[in-house]
Design a protein around this motif. Structure first.
Motif, PDB file in Angstrom:
ATOM      1  N   GLY A  72       7.653  15.956   6.788  1.00  0.00           N
ATOM      2  CA  GLY A  72       6.554  15.213   6.168  1.00  0.00           C
ATOM      3  C   GLY A  72       6.895  13.765   5.865  1.00  0.00           C
ATOM      4  N   GLY A  73       8.089  13.320   6.299  1.00  0.00           N
ATOM      5  CA  GLY A  73       8.490  11.948   6.021  1.00  0.00           C
ATOM      6  C   GLY A  73       7.790  10.950   6.927  1.00  0.00           C
ATOM      7  N   SER A  74       7.637   9.737   6.458  1.00  0.00           N
ATOM      8  CA  SER A  74       7.033   8.679   7.276  1.00  0.00           C
ATOM      9  C   SER A  74       7.591   7.331   6.847  1.00  0.00           C
ATOM     10  CB  SER A  74       5.512   8.719   7.154  1.00  0.00           C
ATOM     11  OG  SER A  74       4.939   7.817   8.085  1.00  0.00           O
TER      12      SER A  74
ATOM     13  N   ALA B 106      -0.424   0.778   3.767  1.00  0.00           N
ATOM     14  CA  ALA B 106      -1.871   0.920   3.585  1.00  0.00           C
ATOM     15  C   ALA B 106      -2.536   0.891   4.949  1.00  0.00           C
ATOM     16  CB  ALA B 106      -2.418  -0.214   2.712  1.00  0.00           C
ATOM     17  N   GLY B 107      -3.721   1.453   5.017  1.00  0.00           N
ATOM     18  CA  GLY B 107      -4.505   1.415   6.250  1.00  0.00           C
ATOM     19  C   GLY B 107      -5.961   1.610   5.888  1.00  0.00           C
TER      20      GLY B 107
ATOM     21  N   LEU C  73      -2.667  -0.113  -1.250  1.00  0.00           N
ATOM     22  CA  LEU C  73      -1.235   0.069  -1.008  1.00  0.00           C
ATOM     23  C   LEU C  73      -0.653   1.202  -1.845  1.00  0.00           C
ATOM     24  CD1 LEU C  73       0.335  -3.518  -0.975  1.00  0.00           C
ATOM     25  CD2 LEU C  73       0.533  -1.815   0.834  1.00  0.00           C
ATOM     26  N   GLY C  74       0.385   1.855  -1.298  1.00  0.00           N
ATOM     27  CA  GLY C  74       1.050   2.872  -2.104  1.00  0.00           C
ATOM     28  C   GLY C  74       2.302   3.389  -1.426  1.00  0.00           C
ATOM     29  N   TYR C  75       3.172   4.019  -2.222  1.00  0.00           N
ATOM     30  CA  TYR C  75       4.425   4.581  -1.707  1.00  0.00           C
ATOM     31  C   TYR C  75       4.230   5.998  -1.171  1.00  0.00           C
ATOM     32  CZ  TYR C  75       6.644   0.817  -4.418  1.00  0.00           C
ATOM     33  OH  TYR C  75       7.032  -0.402  -4.917  1.00  0.00           O
ATOM     34  N   GLU C  76       3.067   6.623  -1.471  1.00  0.00           N
ATOM     35  CA  GLU C  76       2.881   8.040  -1.211  1.00  0.00           C
ATOM     36  C   GLU C  76       2.566   8.314   0.269  1.00  0.00           C
ATOM     37  OE1 GLU C  76       1.216   6.289  -3.512  1.00  0.00           O
ATOM     38  OE2 GLU C  76       2.501   6.850  -5.200  1.00  0.00           O
ATOM     39  N   PRO C  77       2.798   9.574   0.680  1.00  0.00           N
ATOM     40  CA  PRO C  77       2.574   9.958   2.082  1.00  0.00           C
ATOM     41  C   PRO C  77       1.163   9.641   2.589  1.00  0.00           C
ATOM     42  CG  PRO C  77       3.769  11.694   0.949  1.00  0.00           C
ATOM     43  CD  PRO C  77       3.401  10.677  -0.096  1.00  0.00           C
TER      44      PRO C  77
ATOM     45  N   GLU D 112       0.160   7.766   5.989  1.00  0.00           N
ATOM     46  CA  GLU D 112      -0.780   8.391   6.920  1.00  0.00           C
ATOM     47  C   GLU D 112      -1.902   7.406   7.294  1.00  0.00           C
ATOM     48  OE1 GLU D 112      -1.042  11.380   8.334  1.00  0.00           O
ATOM     49  OE2 GLU D 112      -3.116  11.242   9.044  1.00  0.00           O
ATOM     50  N   ALA D 113      -2.426   6.720   6.301  1.00  0.00           N
ATOM     51  CA  ALA D 113      -3.507   5.756   6.561  1.00  0.00           C
ATOM     52  C   ALA D 113      -3.006   4.634   7.475  1.00  0.00           C
ATOM     53  CB  ALA D 113      -4.021   5.175   5.238  1.00  0.00           C
ATOM     54  N   PHE D 114      -1.749   4.217   7.253  1.00  0.00           N
ATOM     55  CA  PHE D 114      -1.181   3.187   8.125  1.00  0.00           C
ATOM     56  C   PHE D 114      -1.040   3.709   9.555  1.00  0.00           C
ATOM     57  CE2 PHE D 114       2.396   1.378  10.388  1.00  0.00           C
ATOM     58  CZ  PHE D 114       2.051   0.038  10.397  1.00  0.00           C
TER      59      PHE D 114
END
Lengths: 408, 408
Positions: free
Chosen positions: A11-13, A23-24, A142-146, A150-152
């Motif tokens: 689940g890492g990215s 962000a995306g 923006l965020g540090y979370e998965p 994913e959005a990026f």
């Protein structure tokens, strides 16, 4: 490459390495509601490196990124899909610089800290009102979370069917260091120094020059060994940023854990490169061509890329046809030294040619193997020590359908 | 090339030049009742020349033909379709020599007088009982008349949809001299020194060395400038035979009518090369790429071949999509010197790019043009005096269909 040197983070990215947010969002460059604008930002100035397409017609964003990278550090990379901003002249350059300036302003960075990348159709100007208002909305997302990663990952895709990402963990000075990457591919894929678009992050402490050297060496064996259609894009770019948050002793080739770090780095690149090949436009399967016994690694690479790029081999793979004659014809036109009497060819484990002579094989068994979603073609030249692996995909009706109607 | 130097002979073929008979029949190598064995025979020892594929894996018949041609004369060429006799080892060589021996015996010739050519699937042994009993029937089916030439033209085809032939008439020393040719193509077409298979006849008096020089020079500008799929075959061969029956003064580059003869010779090659490209596997149209303003003719050839070989350009042509971005991307990856600011591109007469900048054009007009059965892409680099023309075809669903199931 040994699996023991590193392990995969499930689940890492790109935000798994410490110090990175992503962000995306959808700003309106794609016709459907899919994300088309993304950013990765590092909390601190990141040691950074990049490789670019060798196509003479380089898109405007590449010039901007080169400029930003001239001091070996970056804070952020902003990317849009849906428009390549290539062959767009002076206006295109202004637009790419404007993307950089607005991203820097919104994120509170210097312009020189921001890299820019674009992918999509060639020769159309960016709808800058949409791009700029999209950039304005980036900080809030923006965020540090998965889910931000994913959005990026979604924001960089074009005709890709699946996102491509991976994160590995490797021990350096007894500390867990992370290396992650996200990529997009699909069409116009025949990279030469970098692939379509790929972004890597790591929290390792590594100086920019060591990172650049590692990147160049690794892309030659990974991204530069894939092909979907033999067409090298105007926009290929791979950017890597290292936050240094892991706190290991600075990584250089002399570091005792360099080998482990380099292996993990290469695995990330190889994974993304394979994912791009497997998700090539219209592809139904990943095709891997392994060449051994060539006069040199360079020669093996040239032969492997000729076989993987052959339209006839690719069509046969689509049809699950064990047509090894097309493989040997491709080997023979690669322009590399070959002893025409000593070539072995295998499809998976099925031997079809030994010492350049056909070997009877069970067609039903071959058919079953070739119907799989991964096909391995092995060519042993028995002519030297050189070896290489190339990755590609089959040539299908869908490739033609997608590309007969891409622009209209 | 001026049309006034020569004229086309309506309905002419390889037996129109004086001194040549032909035959074609079904011997059982093709599954359907189509002709698969043919021969052209000259009444007298013909000055002869040939060019062959540069693929390292050359099929057995090429070795036999080289041997027969070592003295610069031939009486006959025998050809089969349905099986390439390539990668068939020592047995394949024996079979090719046996084809030559039996043809010589049946036609009352020396073995050294006979050339051999094969086309079809790679890696399977010839069914020699069928080939030999077919050769036995050849003498009874020989003739000077057009229907015999027609039978020959049919016998060399594989996945071709139409036969390719032409005959020209050109005045040498006030005498009408004829030059004719027949070819087959369709797939695995990216010739390098010769195309898949082509046979030319002429009744001109011309020595073998002059013929060989003319042939080599001409193939570089014609057959070597076409591509269907970028795959160079193991069996490419072009053989030309000159009976000398016309009785002109011996043709050499010093002859006052050399220019006319060479122009006619080139027109025959160009016609056949274009016909092969237009009838490429699955093709719906002929695509012509003209490059001007390159640093040299060689450079122009490389760029033209890169554009014509691009899967993305070919797919766009199938879809009648004026996607010039793919054209310029191909120009930029050709590995040749280009000024990235001075490129003009036209689709037919429609200007789409000037000085590397997009020019607005009427999409409807472009669509109508690109829907035609012949599409011309013109690239002017404004960088030198070099020029070249390459021919190819579009990439279609049918190319994939044909090649996903060729062998099975």
């Amino acid at each position: 490459m040994s699996d023991q040197l590193f392990k995969q983070v499930q689940g890492g990215s790109v935000t798994t390495p410490s110090g990175f947010q992503a962000a995306g969002l959808h700003c309106g460059l794609k016709k459907t509601e899919r994300n088309d604008l993304g950013v990765i930002i590092c909390d601190v100035p990141a040691a950074a490196a990049a490789v670019y397409t060798t196509n003479l017609f380089q898109a405007a964003p590449l010039q901007v990124t080169r400029d930003s990278l001239s001091n070996g550090t970056l804070r952020a990379v902003v990317v849009n899909s849906g428009n390549a901003n290539a062959c767009t002249g002076q206006q295109g350059e202004q637009d790419a610089y404007a993307m950089r300036a607005e991203t820097a302003r919104q994120l509170g960075l210097d312009e020189q800290d921001v890299a820019v990348a674009s992918t999509g159709v060639i020769g159309e100007l960016l709808k800058m009102d949409r791009v700029l208002s999209g950039i304005e909305r980036l900080p809030a997302t923006l965020g540090y979370e998965p889910d931000h990663a994913e959005a990026f990952c979604q924001s960089i895709l074009t005709t890709d069917l699946v996102k491509k990402e991976i994160c590995l963990q490797v021990e350096v000075n007894g500390i867990d260091v992370h290396i992650a990457g996200a990529a997009k591919g699909s069409g116009m894929i025949h990279p030469n120094m970098a692939t379509m678009l790929a972004f890597m992050t790591t929290d390792a402490v590594i100086p920019a020059d060591a990172l650049q050297g590692l990147l160049r060496d690794t892309t030659d064996r990974t991204f530069n060994m894939i092909t979907v259609d033999g067409d090298t894009s105007t926009n290929d770019m791979l950017v890597v940023m290292a936050s240094g948050h892991a706190g290991n002793l600075e990584l250089t080739p002399e570091h005792e854990d360099w080998e482990a770090f380099a292996a993990a780095f290469r695995h990330v690149c190889e994974h993304l490169a394979q994912a791009i090949a497997r998700d090539g436009e219209g592809a139904t399967k990943l095709v891997e061509v392994q060449v051994t016994g060539a006069v040199s690694d360079l020669s093996a690479r040239a032969i492997a890329k000729t076989v993987i790029g052959s339209s006839l081999v690719k069509s046969a793979m689509f049809g699950a046809d064990a047509n090894w004659g097309r493989v040997i014809a491709a080997v023979g036109r690669a322009g590399e030294p070959v002893d025409v009497n000593t070539v072995d060819i295998r499809l998976g484990d099925i031997v079809v040619l030994t010492a350049s002579r056909p070997v009877p094989f069970d067609e039903e068994v071959a058919l079953e193997y070739l119907k799989g979603d991964t096909v391995r073609i092995t060519v042993d030249l028995h002519y030297g020590e050189g070896q290489a692996i190339a990755w590609g995909c089959d040539l299908t009706y869908d490739y033609v359908r997608i590309n007969a109607a891409y622009r209209t």
